[in-house]
Design a protein around this motif. Sequence first.
Motif, mmCIF file in Angstrom:
data_model
loop_
_atom_site.group_PDB
_atom_site.id
_atom_site.type_symbol
_atom_site.label_atom_id
_atom_site.label_comp_id
_atom_site.label_asym_id
_atom_site.label_seq_id
_atom_site.Cartn_x
_atom_site.Cartn_y
_atom_site.Cartn_z
ATOM 1 N N SER A 177 0.783 -1.239 0.000
ATOM 2 C CA SER A 177 0.000 0.000 0.000
ATOM 3 C C SER A 177 0.814 1.288 0.000
ATOM 4 O O SER A 177 0.257 2.355 0.173
ATOM 5 N N CYS B 57 -5.112 6.762 -5.462
ATOM 6 C CA CYS B 57 -5.130 8.009 -6.231
ATOM 7 C C CYS B 57 -6.318 8.830 -5.756
ATOM 8 O O CYS B 57 -7.372 8.262 -5.425
ATOM 9 N N ASP B 58 -6.162 10.126 -5.727
ATOM 10 C CA ASP B 58 -7.231 11.018 -5.243
ATOM 11 C C ASP B 58 -7.717 10.561 -3.860
ATOM 12 O O ASP B 58 -8.921 10.561 -3.576
ATOM 13 N N ALA C 44 -8.002 7.676 -2.587
ATOM 14 C CA ALA C 44 -8.753 6.413 -2.504
ATOM 15 C C ALA C 44 -7.791 5.252 -2.698
ATOM 16 O O ALA C 44 -7.074 5.204 -3.700
ATOM 17 N N HIS C 45 -7.800 4.333 -1.741
ATOM 18 C CA HIS C 45 -7.011 3.106 -1.884
ATOM 19 C C HIS C 45 -7.791 2.102 -2.721
ATOM 20 O O HIS C 45 -9.003 1.933 -2.538
ATOM 21 N N LEU C 46 -7.079 1.400 -3.608
ATOM 22 C CA LEU C 46 -7.732 0.346 -4.400
ATOM 23 C C LEU C 46 -7.196 -1.036 -4.060
ATOM 24 O O LEU C 46 -7.728 -2.037 -4.525
ATOM 25 N N TYR C 47 -6.129 -1.085 -3.286
ATOM 26 C CA TYR C 47 -5.568 -2.350 -2.802
ATOM 27 C C TYR C 47 -5.155 -3.291 -3.933
ATOM 28 O O TYR C 47 -5.213 -4.504 -3.791
ATOM 29 N N ASP C 48 -4.812 -2.722 -5.083
ATOM 30 C CA ASP C 48 -4.302 -3.550 -6.165
ATOM 31 C C ASP C 48 -3.229 -2.758 -6.911
ATOM 32 O O ASP C 48 -3.064 -1.563 -6.677
ATOM 33 N N SER D 100 -5.843 9.312 -12.641
ATOM 34 C CA SER D 100 -7.087 9.588 -11.945
ATOM 35 C C SER D 100 -8.277 8.933 -12.671
ATOM 36 O O SER D 100 -9.144 8.310 -12.041
ATOM 37 N N VAL E 195 -8.241 5.142 -12.160
ATOM 38 C CA VAL E 195 -8.749 4.762 -10.835
ATOM 39 C C VAL E 195 -10.268 4.918 -10.768
ATOM 40 O O VAL E 195 -10.971 4.055 -10.228
ATOM 41 N N CYS F 138 -11.782 2.024 -12.402
ATOM 42 C CA CYS F 138 -11.708 0.814 -11.561
ATOM 43 C C CYS F 138 -12.749 0.863 -10.449
ATOM 44 O O CYS F 138 -13.258 -0.165 -10.019
ATOM 45 N N ARG F 139 -13.050 2.063 -9.994
ATOM 46 C CA ARG F 139 -13.987 2.171 -8.875
ATOM 47 C C ARG F 139 -15.442 2.055 -9.305
ATOM 48 O O ARG F 139 -16.245 1.441 -8.608
ATOM 49 N N VAL G 80 -9.829 -5.416 -9.160
ATOM 50 C CA VAL G 80 -9.922 -4.461 -8.049
ATOM 51 C C VAL G 80 -11.234 -4.677 -7.280
ATOM 52 O O VAL G 80 -11.249 -4.775 -6.053
ATOM 53 N N PHE H 32 -18.010 1.300 -3.012
ATOM 54 C CA PHE H 32 -16.695 1.404 -3.649
ATOM 55 C C PHE H 32 -16.647 2.528 -4.680
ATOM 56 O O PHE H 32 -15.617 3.173 -4.861
ATOM 57 N N LYS I 202 -14.204 6.886 -0.790
ATOM 58 C CA LYS I 202 -12.761 6.730 -0.999
ATOM 59 C C LYS I 202 -12.166 5.957 0.179
ATOM 60 O O LYS I 202 -12.076 6.498 1.287
ATOM 61 N N CYS I 203 -11.776 4.728 -0.073
ATOM 62 C CA CYS I 203 -11.222 3.909 1.012
ATOM 63 C C CYS I 203 -9.934 4.548 1.506
ATOM 64 O O CYS I 203 -9.022 4.832 0.738
ATOM 65 N N ASN I 204 -9.886 4.737 2.789
ATOM 66 C CA ASN I 204 -8.859 5.574 3.370
ATOM 67 C C ASN I 204 -7.737 4.775 4.046
ATOM 68 O O ASN I 204 -6.636 5.270 4.218
ATOM 69 N N ASP I 205 -8.032 3.541 4.437
ATOM 70 C CA ASP I 205 -7.055 2.813 5.250
ATOM 71 C C ASP I 205 -6.097 2.003 4.391
ATOM 72 O O ASP I 205 -6.528 1.215 3.556
ATOM 73 N N PRO I 206 -4.787 2.169 4.599
ATOM 74 C CA PRO I 206 -3.833 1.392 3.795
ATOM 75 C C PRO I 206 -3.826 -0.095 4.139
ATOM 76 O O PRO I 206 -3.308 -0.892 3.366
ATOM 77 N N VAL J 233 -5.828 -3.285 4.211
ATOM 78 C CA VAL J 233 -7.111 -3.685 3.621
ATOM 79 C C VAL J 233 -8.033 -4.358 4.635
ATOM 80 O O VAL J 233 -9.251 -4.215 4.572
ATOM 81 N N ARG K 226 -8.602 -3.479 7.555
ATOM 82 C CA ARG K 226 -9.322 -2.464 8.337
ATOM 83 C C ARG K 226 -10.379 -1.726 7.506
ATOM 84 O O ARG K 226 -11.219 -1.005 8.039
ATOM 85 N N MET K 227 -10.300 -1.891 6.181
ATOM 86 C CA MET K 227 -11.188 -1.159 5.287
ATOM 87 C C MET K 227 -12.682 -1.377 5.584
ATOM 88 O O MET K 227 -13.481 -0.452 5.477
ATOM 89 N N GLU L 30 -14.868 1.135 7.317
ATOM 90 C CA GLU L 30 -15.391 2.262 6.548
ATOM 91 C C GLU L 30 -16.730 1.903 5.897
ATOM 92 O O GLU L 30 -17.574 2.764 5.675
#
Lengths: 281, 250
Positions: free
Chosen positions: A61, A99-100, A102-106, B12, B15, B18-19, B41, B73, B77-81, B83, B85-86, B89
Amino acid sequence: MSIKAGIGFRKDFAEEFLSGSVLKPGFLELAPENWMKIGGYWKKQLNQLAEMYPITAHGLSLSIGSPDELDMDFLKNVKHFLEEYNIEIYSEHLSFSKCDNAHLYDLLPIPFREDAVKHVSQRIKQVQDYLGRQITIENVSYYTPVAAEMDEATFITNVVKEADCKLLLDVNNVFVNAFNHNYDAKTFIENLPLDHVEYIHMAGHTKVSPSLIIDTHGEAIIDPVYELFEWTLERVNQVPVLLERDFNIPEMEEMQNELNNLEAIMTKKWEAKNVIENRNI
Amino acid sequence: MLLKTETYNQQSNFVQYCRDGKEVAILGTNPERLPHYRRLVFNIIKDTLETTFPISFKYIDTEIWDEMVYNYFSSHKCNDPQVWRMPKEFVDFCKAENYTTKFNLPFLNDLLYFEWLEVELYMMEDDTYPQVNSTKDWLKEKIAVNPEHKIIKLEYPVHLEKPFEAANKKGDYFLLLFREKETGKVQFINLSVLFTFLIENIVLAEKTLEEIFNDILYIFGINDLEMLRSEVFKFLEDLKTRGFVLGVHC
Ligand SMILES: [Fe+2]
């Protein structure tokens, strides 16, 4: 130093590592994100494992290729973790996962561009300054280029040289990318800064269509990847080699066989090299 | 910043695609390959949530669950590095979006919270255990407990019943969750209001058990001290066997 291959640590076979009855890896690799700031059952397991095996850390991460600012709180936790377990190698992917905000975990592909080279290398330097050590950056598999203005090997080489970091060469990723993007794997490897290689990954992958391989870490290593590995070992220094297996976990005997295969190749290539080098002295 | 705006825009857009999976122009990408990223993702998010909330996932209609996960999703915006703990949220997101009402799932906030707490307690960093003495008379002492615990209040008894049955039993439910020291397993115990008061006061470690008894007699209007003592001692002995009560503070 005995030539032993390591394996990616997974909770699914934690007991096996502790008993050490079938699997006998030389070291374990784990993702700090899954193991830092935890307690309870898994912390105990981790402490026991750390007594038994050397550990390398392979991050998920840090998002070194992100346009966002580096997350210094996160890095602080990583630093603490590396110190707590006496971890010498901290590697991360040459990709971005955030990015922005937001974590995507990939692992997403960074645009192979000059400005991205500068941006990423400056971030690697910042991380290295903070951690007080060089970090090791891995070539990732990717399925489509994004806004590329240079080839992948040039991008990796420029980043590694500009940041003065180490390289984690994932041989399977090279194979996967060479297949998916129609380039020659050996030429690609020859174009990398091989004197910076500090660590090697090996893994299996899954062919999902005649023209696409996905880097699943869910199958056994195939022969062409072993061949590429053997060819690569003649060109790099003796470094730790790791087997990655994340899905579709086979019998432990089968995994140990893969470790044996890797160690046999390492011994063949590196011991021969050592003998020749010693004679030259 | 060393990164040019045009390069940033490609990352951007990538991402964002992907979201939410919505088509977007990204320079120099292979349109046939892009969907693999969206799939990979999204599967990470979906799998992580399904693993963290197995009961919710099992009982909530799949279409509704998928819509919740998609909305989460794509717009959060998932904030925790980390996963694992995500999912915390996700609990907050569903609450903020008022999904209990939107999807007519009254138990939703409680169930997600309860399932998350089990994971959080199981994984949380080790806390310092108090110094205890096990031989002294409990009554005159401050009872020491396992610090790795949480006391929560729920509106629906999702810890006792299947979600849609719990949905018909709105009320005040108190619950003690704690992590066993040896095994690391998380246990939960349903608490009455009186026992909740008792445990909360024990945790504060400001009063002896006898002083807490006096408060209980006064607040709950109880006359039969002997019966209270015997019930409480039985309860505390049980909690001791289970690894929550440790002894008395030194
Ligand atoms: Fe790798």
